[in-house]
Motif scaffolding. Structure first.
Motif, PDB file in Angstrom:
ATOM      1  N   PRO A  38      57.053  32.073  14.082  1.00  0.00           N
ATOM      2  CA  PRO A  38      57.631  31.456  15.281  1.00  0.00           C
ATOM      3  C   PRO A  38      59.012  30.868  14.985  1.00  0.00           C
ATOM      4  N   GLU A  39      59.881  30.912  15.990  1.00  0.00           N
ATOM      5  CA  GLU A  39      61.233  30.377  15.841  1.00  0.00           C
ATOM      6  C   GLU A  39      61.182  28.843  15.865  1.00  0.00           C
ATOM      7  N   PRO A  40      61.656  28.171  14.793  1.00  0.00           N
ATOM      8  CA  PRO A  40      61.588  26.698  14.751  1.00  0.00           C
ATOM      9  C   PRO A  40      62.336  26.039  15.904  1.00  0.00           C
ATOM     10  N   ASP A  41      63.484  26.627  16.329  1.00  0.00           N
ATOM     11  CA  ASP A  41      64.279  25.984  17.371  1.00  0.00           C
ATOM     12  C   ASP A  41      63.770  26.286  18.773  1.00  0.00           C
ATOM     13  N   LEU A  42      62.614  26.945  18.890  1.00  0.00           N
ATOM     14  CA  LEU A  42      61.981  27.146  20.190  1.00  0.00           C
ATOM     15  C   LEU A  42      60.701  26.328  20.319  1.00  0.00           C
ATOM     16  N   GLN A  43      60.500  25.403  19.391  1.00  0.00           N
ATOM     17  CA  GLN A  43      59.296  24.575  19.415  1.00  0.00           C
ATOM     18  C   GLN A  43      59.598  23.236  20.080  1.00  0.00           C
TER      19      GLN A  43
ATOM     20  N   ILE B 183      66.591  30.922  26.564  1.00  0.00           N
ATOM     21  CA  ILE B 183      65.181  30.512  26.692  1.00  0.00           C
ATOM     22  C   ILE B 183      65.079  28.999  26.846  1.00  0.00           C
ATOM     23  N   ARG B 184      65.867  28.262  26.067  1.00  0.00           N
ATOM     24  CA  ARG B 184      65.824  26.811  26.200  1.00  0.00           C
ATOM     25  C   ARG B 184      66.286  26.378  27.588  1.00  0.00           C
ATOM     26  N   ARG B 185      67.296  27.055  28.115  1.00  0.00           N
ATOM     27  CA  ARG B 185      67.751  26.749  29.486  1.00  0.00           C
ATOM     28  C   ARG B 185      66.614  26.996  30.484  1.00  0.00           C
ATOM     29  N   LEU B 186      65.908  28.116  30.349  1.00  0.00           N
ATOM     30  CA  LEU B 186      64.853  28.459  31.305  1.00  0.00           C
ATOM     31  C   LEU B 186      63.727  27.434  31.288  1.00  0.00           C
ATOM     32  N   VAL B 187      63.387  26.927  30.126  1.00  0.00           N
ATOM     33  CA  VAL B 187      62.307  25.934  30.039  1.00  0.00           C
ATOM     34  C   VAL B 187      62.794  24.572  30.509  1.00  0.00           C
ATOM     35  N   LYS B 188      63.986  24.181  30.069  1.00  0.00           N
ATOM     36  CA  LYS B 188      64.497  22.859  30.438  1.00  0.00           C
ATOM     37  C   LYS B 188      64.754  22.754  31.935  1.00  0.00           C
ATOM     38  N   TRP B 189      65.151  23.858  32.558  1.00  0.00           N
ATOM     39  CA  TRP B 189      65.480  23.825  33.981  1.00  0.00           C
ATOM     40  C   TRP B 189      64.291  24.216  34.863  1.00  0.00           C
ATOM     41  N   HIS B 190      63.081  24.088  34.364  1.00  0.00           N
ATOM     42  CA  HIS B 190      61.848  24.255  35.147  1.00  0.00           C
ATOM     43  C   HIS B 190      61.682  25.666  35.702  1.00  0.00           C
ATOM     44  N   VAL B 191      62.215  26.660  35.015  1.00  0.00           N
ATOM     45  CA  VAL B 191      62.001  28.040  35.436  1.00  0.00           C
ATOM     46  C   VAL B 191      60.733  28.585  34.778  1.00  0.00           C
ATOM     47  N   LEU B 192      60.551  28.306  33.497  1.00  0.00           N
ATOM     48  CA  LEU B 192      59.334  28.658  32.763  1.00  0.00           C
ATOM     49  C   LEU B 192      58.672  27.376  32.261  1.00  0.00           C
ATOM     50  N   PRO B 193      57.336  27.343  32.177  1.00  0.00           N
ATOM     51  CA  PRO B 193      56.653  26.127  31.722  1.00  0.00           C
ATOM     52  C   PRO B 193      56.765  25.967  30.199  1.00  0.00           C
ATOM     53  N   PRO B 194      56.738  24.733  29.694  1.00  0.00           N
ATOM     54  CA  PRO B 194      56.822  24.507  28.249  1.00  0.00           C
ATOM     55  C   PRO B 194      55.606  25.038  27.496  1.00  0.00           C
ATOM     56  N   THR B 195      54.538  25.368  28.226  1.00  0.00           N
ATOM     57  CA  THR B 195      53.341  25.930  27.595  1.00  0.00           C
ATOM     58  C   THR B 195      53.455  27.437  27.376  1.00  0.00           C
ATOM     59  N   CYS B 196      54.539  28.038  27.858  1.00  0.00           N
ATOM     60  CA  CYS B 196      54.686  29.492  27.740  1.00  0.00           C
ATOM     61  C   CYS B 196      56.140  29.824  27.389  1.00  0.00           C
ATOM     62  N   VAL B 197      56.576  29.352  26.231  1.00  0.00           N
ATOM     63  CA  VAL B 197      57.949  29.595  25.783  1.00  0.00           C
ATOM     64  C   VAL B 197      58.029  31.014  25.210  1.00  0.00           C
ATOM     65  N   PRO B 198      58.894  31.865  25.728  1.00  0.00           N
ATOM     66  CA  PRO B 198      58.973  33.249  25.240  1.00  0.00           C
ATOM     67  C   PRO B 198      59.320  33.316  23.750  1.00  0.00           C
ATOM     68  N   ASP B 199      58.734  34.293  23.060  1.00  0.00           N
ATOM     69  CA  ASP B 199      59.058  34.540  21.654  1.00  0.00           C
ATOM     70  C   ASP B 199      59.478  35.990  21.430  1.00  0.00           C
TER      71      ASP B 199
ATOM     72  N   GLU C 159      73.791  23.495  23.676  1.00  0.00           N
ATOM     73  CA  GLU C 159      72.685  22.572  23.537  1.00  0.00           C
ATOM     74  C   GLU C 159      72.919  21.346  24.412  1.00  0.00           C
ATOM     75  N   GLY C 160      71.851  20.782  24.935  1.00  0.00           N
ATOM     76  CA  GLY C 160      71.981  19.652  25.840  1.00  0.00           C
ATOM     77  C   GLY C 160      72.457  18.383  25.188  1.00  0.00           C
ATOM     78  N   ASP C 161      72.352  18.263  23.867  1.00  0.00           N
ATOM     79  CA  ASP C 161      72.749  17.020  23.227  1.00  0.00           C
ATOM     80  C   ASP C 161      74.156  17.082  22.660  1.00  0.00           C
ATOM     81  N   GLU C 162      74.903  18.166  22.921  1.00  0.00           N
ATOM     82  CA  GLU C 162      76.266  18.268  22.428  1.00  0.00           C
ATOM     83  C   GLU C 162      77.209  17.526  23.362  1.00  0.00           C
ATOM     84  N   ARG C 163      78.273  16.962  22.790  1.00  0.00           N
ATOM     85  CA  ARG C 163      79.274  16.245  23.575  1.00  0.00           C
ATOM     86  C   ARG C 163      80.627  16.892  23.328  1.00  0.00           C
ATOM     87  N   HIS C 164      81.426  16.988  24.364  1.00  0.00           N
ATOM     88  CA  HIS C 164      82.744  17.599  24.230  1.00  0.00           C
ATOM     89  C   HIS C 164      83.799  16.611  24.688  1.00  0.00           C
TER      90      HIS C 164
END
Length: 494
Positions: free
Chosen positions: A415-420, A294-310, A139-144
């Motif tokens: 729908p998957e809550p963590d894909l919203q 899927i989150r990587r694909l949307v966040k990195w501008h590969v797929l649009p946020p209006t078409c998140v795969p389910d 996840e993008g908000d995790e810190r190591h």
């Protein structure tokens, strides 16, 4: 006292490390074993391998390693440190190992245990490769924070001193992600002109190819997870029609498929159900790792946020398997995408693809799919041009991610809550792509058609390897060599 505790008591050095750290060290050293054992005899190589493997066994099987280490202590006295590399007194009659022989010996020692399970652990740990490259799918908000041990060896006494210190990474997660994001290559200028319904159109309009989205370590992790899913499917541990492995009754037929989110029917089945999503069939929901992708694909501008795969479908190809010409069913909205793993292959496009034989197809253009690449299909590339995958030259895995039309979703679908609400990273892509695409104008010029008196168009251009605009009228039966100049013709009267 268990075997691992006994092993630790024999060597106090291990007491300074947690079991998870020992497992990571075991993975790292296992990869380096061929180098570490280069000048060792076969017995010493085996003992070194057992010792490395014991670090990651959590006490299981450590007893054999303990005895081997005692044996090593006895034998090391017989090893002549002053002799040439690879010679030992207890192997005096043996010749020095050749490069090939120690590689073969190490590979035999590294063969996986057939009794080890292939199923995924509930909370997958971070492997040494992920730690080294800092590119784990997280996840993008995790810190190591990385624990760094400082090792100091006294040159006079040989005493080893180890001190613990915590050093924060020089770059934050956001900075590392930004660097990787900016290094993704995005090709969006595919051109292949064909006459469709009397009009000359670019049948590849809307097609995109993204490379550099997944690192080598991430690809390995995904592939290993797919293999674990395949093993669970064989054992009947997946729901309903999640897993399918048809009999291979002819060349090109019989690839394994694993579906999540919905069950898609490729052809009219024995119950009379037409091709499309089967609303009454039950399959497993998207696995966590696939949702991370899927989150990587949307966040990195590969797929649009209006078409998140389910939903998604995993294809596992053996050598010679293929996918025949088709246009993806409109039970799925556009765009959708396919990620490629294990080996490179071609995908062939054309408004009128021809079947030449089992696994052999002819079309207008073939596009190579590099390892870890993401092919996005929309516009004419998804709905005008058909596409197919000729018989693959080696084992391959692909994962196709798609969003279902809401009216076609299975009964009881949630729908998957963590894909919203996924949002793309706030970085510019277009400016970078303009700077990195100096050949766009040249490609457009090369693919400009030249009219002929017989009513056909002729394309001239280079068919060099790596040029995505490969020779038109591609046939899977023939291949042009690197650097060959090719001329493709296309009948525009179709």
């Amino acid at each position: 006292m268990d075997d691992l505790a006994r092993l630790k008591s024999d060597d106090p050095f291990l007491l300074q490390y947690q079991p998870s750290e020992l497992r990571i060290a075991s993975e790292f050293l296992t990869v380096w074993l061929p180098f570490l054992s280069r000048d060792l005899c076969q017995d010493c190589t085996r003992i070194l391998s057992d010792r490395i493997r014991s670090l990651g066994q959590d006490g299981k099987g450590a007893s054999s390693s303990t005895s081997n280490i005692v044996e090593c202590k006895e034998r090391v006295e017989n090893c002549d440190g002053s002799s040439s590399p690879g010679s030992c007194k207890h192997e005096a009659d043996a010749d020095t190992f050749s490069l090939e022989s120690w590689k073969e010996g190490a590979s035999r020692l590294l063969e996986p245990n057939s009794e080890s399970p292939l199923t995924e652990t509930p909370s997958p740990r971070m492997s040494w490769a992920d730690m080294a490259q800092e590119d784990e799918l997280e996840e993008g908000d995790e810190r190591h924070e990385f624990n760094k041990r400082v090792v100091d060896i006294n040159s006079s006494t040989g005493e080893l001193r180890i001190s613990n210190s915590v050093e924060k990474p020089k770059l934050s997660f956001e900075q590392r992600e930004h660097i990787r994001f900016m290094n993704v290559n995005r090709k969006k200028d595919f051109i292949c002109l064909e006459r469709v319904k009397g009009k000359l159109v670019n049948i590849l309009e809307g097609l995109e190819l993204h490379t550099g989205v997944f690192s080598a370590a991430e690809q390995k992790r995904i592939v290993d997870f797919v293999y674990s899913l395949q093993e669970r499917g064989r054992k009947g541990e997946l729901k309903g029609r999640t897993y399918s492995a048809p009999n291979k009754w002819m060349r090109g037929k019989g690839r394994v498929t694993i579906q999540f989110g919905c069950c898609y029917n490729y052809a009219t089945d024995k119950n009379g159900n037409p091709p499309g999503i089967l609303k009454n069939e039950e399959v497993d929901p998207l696995p966590h790792l696939f949702k991370v992708i899927i989150r990587r694909l949307v966040k990195w501008h590969v797929l649009p946020p209006t078409c998140v795969p389910d939903s998604c479908i995993v294809n596992i190809y053996e050598e010679g398997d293929c996918i025949p010409p088709h246009i993806d069913n409109h039970d799925f909205v556009r765009p959708f995408c396919t990620v490629s793993f294990l080996s490179e292959c071609n995908i062939v496009f054309g408004s009128n693809l021809k079947v030449l034989g089992p696994g052999e197809f002819a079309g207008s253009i073939a596009i190579p799919l590099p390892l870890g690449s993401v092919l996005v299909l929309q516009g004419n590339g998804a709905d005008v041009a058909k596409h197919c995958v000729p018989a693959v030259p080696a084992k391959r895995i692909s994962i196709t991610f798609r969003k279902m039309d809401e009216s076609k979703q299975p009964f009881g679908f949630t729908p998957e809550p963590d894909l919203q609400g996924i949002q793309p990273l706030p970085y510019e892509v277009d400016k970078k792509q303009r700077l990195k695409s100096p050949n766009s104008e040249r490609l457009h010029h090369v693919r400009r058609p030249h009219s002929r008196r017989d009513g056909k168009f002729e394309y001239r251009g280079s068919a060099e390897r790596g040029d995505f605009q490969s020779a038109l009228h591609y046939s899977s039966r023939s291949r042009r060599g690197p650097g060959n100049r090719g001329r493709g013709r296309m009948d525009v009267d179709n």
